[in-house]
Design a protein around this motif. Structure first.
Motif, mmCIF file in Angstrom:
data_model
loop_
_atom_site.group_PDB
_atom_site.id
_atom_site.type_symbol
_atom_site.label_atom_id
_atom_site.label_comp_id
_atom_site.label_asym_id
_atom_site.label_seq_id
_atom_site.Cartn_x
_atom_site.Cartn_y
_atom_site.Cartn_z
ATOM 1 N N ASN A 185 41.569 36.567 52.674
ATOM 2 C CA ASN A 185 42.582 37.671 51.766
ATOM 3 C C ASN A 185 43.615 36.936 50.808
ATOM 4 O O ASN A 185 44.239 36.090 51.717
ATOM 5 C CB ASN A 185 43.281 38.757 52.716
ATOM 6 N N ARG A 186 43.506 37.334 49.559
ATOM 7 C CA ARG A 186 44.365 36.458 48.747
ATOM 8 C C ARG A 186 44.742 37.534 47.426
ATOM 9 O O ARG A 186 44.314 38.817 47.699
ATOM 10 C CB ARG A 186 43.618 35.480 47.990
ATOM 11 N N VAL A 192 50.444 40.185 41.398
ATOM 12 C CA VAL A 192 51.642 40.502 41.874
ATOM 13 C C VAL A 192 52.744 40.559 40.923
ATOM 14 O O VAL A 192 53.416 41.595 40.989
ATOM 15 C CB VAL A 192 52.130 39.272 43.119
ATOM 16 N N GLU A 193 53.188 39.718 40.004
ATOM 17 C CA GLU A 193 54.176 39.657 39.177
ATOM 18 C C GLU A 193 53.735 40.743 38.204
ATOM 19 O O GLU A 193 54.922 41.585 37.835
ATOM 20 C CB GLU A 193 54.218 38.509 38.399
ATOM 21 N N ASP A 220 48.097 30.883 43.762
ATOM 22 C CA ASP A 220 47.895 30.635 42.239
ATOM 23 C C ASP A 220 46.540 31.367 41.939
ATOM 24 O O ASP A 220 45.648 30.962 42.645
ATOM 25 C CB ASP A 220 47.971 29.167 41.879
ATOM 26 N N ASP A 221 46.380 31.628 40.735
ATOM 27 C CA ASP A 221 45.356 32.589 40.203
ATOM 28 C C ASP A 221 44.029 31.664 40.441
ATOM 29 O O ASP A 221 42.827 32.046 40.644
ATOM 30 C CB ASP A 221 45.314 32.965 38.928
ATOM 31 N N TYR A 275 39.918 37.412 46.977
ATOM 32 C CA TYR A 275 39.452 36.682 47.934
ATOM 33 C C TYR A 275 39.465 35.134 47.616
ATOM 34 O O TYR A 275 39.096 35.079 46.522
ATOM 35 C CB TYR A 275 38.134 37.235 48.673
ATOM 36 N N GLU A 276 39.717 34.367 48.532
ATOM 37 C CA GLU A 276 39.118 33.006 48.580
ATOM 38 C C GLU A 276 37.977 32.545 49.522
ATOM 39 O O GLU A 276 38.091 32.805 50.695
ATOM 40 C CB GLU A 276 40.347 31.913 48.862
ATOM 41 N N LEU A 277 36.815 32.186 48.655
ATOM 42 C CA LEU A 277 35.676 31.661 49.646
ATOM 43 C C LEU A 277 36.109 30.448 50.232
ATOM 44 O O LEU A 277 36.354 29.493 49.570
ATOM 45 C CB LEU A 277 34.333 31.621 48.515
#
Length: 304
Positions: A185-186, A192-193, A220-221, A275-277
């Motif tokens: 989860n990311r 957010v900002e 970071d994006d 998400y981050e794979l």
């Protein structure tokens, strides 16, 4: 495959309510699309605080019945999301909420944080080998924000993923199965900002506003590999997420596009989930984000 759908998604969370906040849109979307969505929650959330004053007696320092109450809240939330397979790791109450980091509850008998990782993972291995999911979703190594149960959920999920695929490990728990893709989860920093900027501009009925740094899993994006949105055309999955969060009434207060936990500090309710794979082959060209957790996976049958 015991009659299970071709696409199978498993989510591993620490407490009831974590799934709705982090993955409500995702779960509602895949359930509506006919995928098998399974949730494993590692504790009952017994050590949580309680928002409604009329339910304050449930807390661990009073009646200590919050865990049983939250079982009902979770069932109601899953009904809102259309998810029928939700279970507790090792059975309800097998592992107790450990409280925040550094508290005496961390080391009490039965606390999830104090559990042996491999012993706890064995319970999840049995689930993995039974359901044979292609995709697993859990937290990053910090658990998103450092809560001991979130960190332990990460450790157990990742260890169980390894053990489930190992042919020599515990054949009594089922035939080996390798999960094709694992996600953490990311939340992208820019989202957010932007969300907090809108919150400050709109004002809030809550006593205060949280800080962007209070949101778990912010990165970071560039680290975001996958973005899941409500593609129903009606906003149904976004509405289901908000309803599921409201079902966790002891833990969450929802007002429009914002929500607050027991600290009464408002934060944006995210209707896109990120998400981050971290394991598996990306299903999108380099430099692009996936829009499907199953992208690139052949889902005709089990992934051996």
């Amino acid at each position: 495959m015991n009659g299970l759908p071709a696409r199978r998604l498993l989510l591993v969370h620490a407490h009831p309510d974590d799934e709705s906040i982090n993955n409500g849109v995702t779960m509602a979307r895949y359930a509506a699309e006919g995928a098998h969505v399974a949730l494993v929650t590692c504790t009952l959330g017994e050590e949580g605080e309680v928002i409604p004053s009329g339910l304050a007696h449930l807390t661990a320092d009073q009646d200590d019945t919050l865990g049983a109450h939250r079982v009902g809240e979770l069932a109601a939330a899953m009904a809102e999301l259309g998810v029928t397979d939700h279970r507790f790791l090792g059975g309800p109450g097998r592992f107790r909420d450990s409280g925040m980091m550094g508290l005496d509850q961390n080391r009490r008998p039965g606390a999830f944080w104090a559990a042996d990782t491999d012993e706890a993972a064995a319970h999840l291995v049995e689930v993995i080998r039974s359901l044979r999911p292609q995709v697993l979703v859990t937290y990053d190594p910090d658990g998103g924000y450092g809560h001991p149960d979130h960190i332990q959920a990460h450790r157990v999920a990742m260890r169980a993923t390894e053990l489930a695929a190992e042919p020599a490990y515990r054949r009594d728990l089922g035939e080996p199965h390798r999960i094709a893709k694992v996600y953490w989860n990311r939340v992208p920093r820019s989202v957010v900002e932007e969300g907090f900027a809108k919150l400050r501009a709109a004002g809030t009925p809550f006593p205060g506003i949280a800080e962007p740094g209070d949101v778990p899993g912010v990165v970071d994006d560039a680290r975001i590999t996958t973005e899941i949105r409500d593609d129903s055309g009606t906003g149904a999955y976004e509405a289901a997420k908000a309803a599921a969060m409201r079902a966790h009434a002891t833990q969450i207060a929802v007002d429009g596009g914002f929500f607050a936990l027991s600290n009464d500090l408002a934060q944006p309710l995210l209707t896109r989930e990120y998400y981050e794979l971290v394991s598996g082959t990306p299903g999108a060209p380099e430099g692009e984000r996936e829009d499907d957790l199953f992208a690139g996976i052949a889902t005709e049958g089990a992934q051996a």
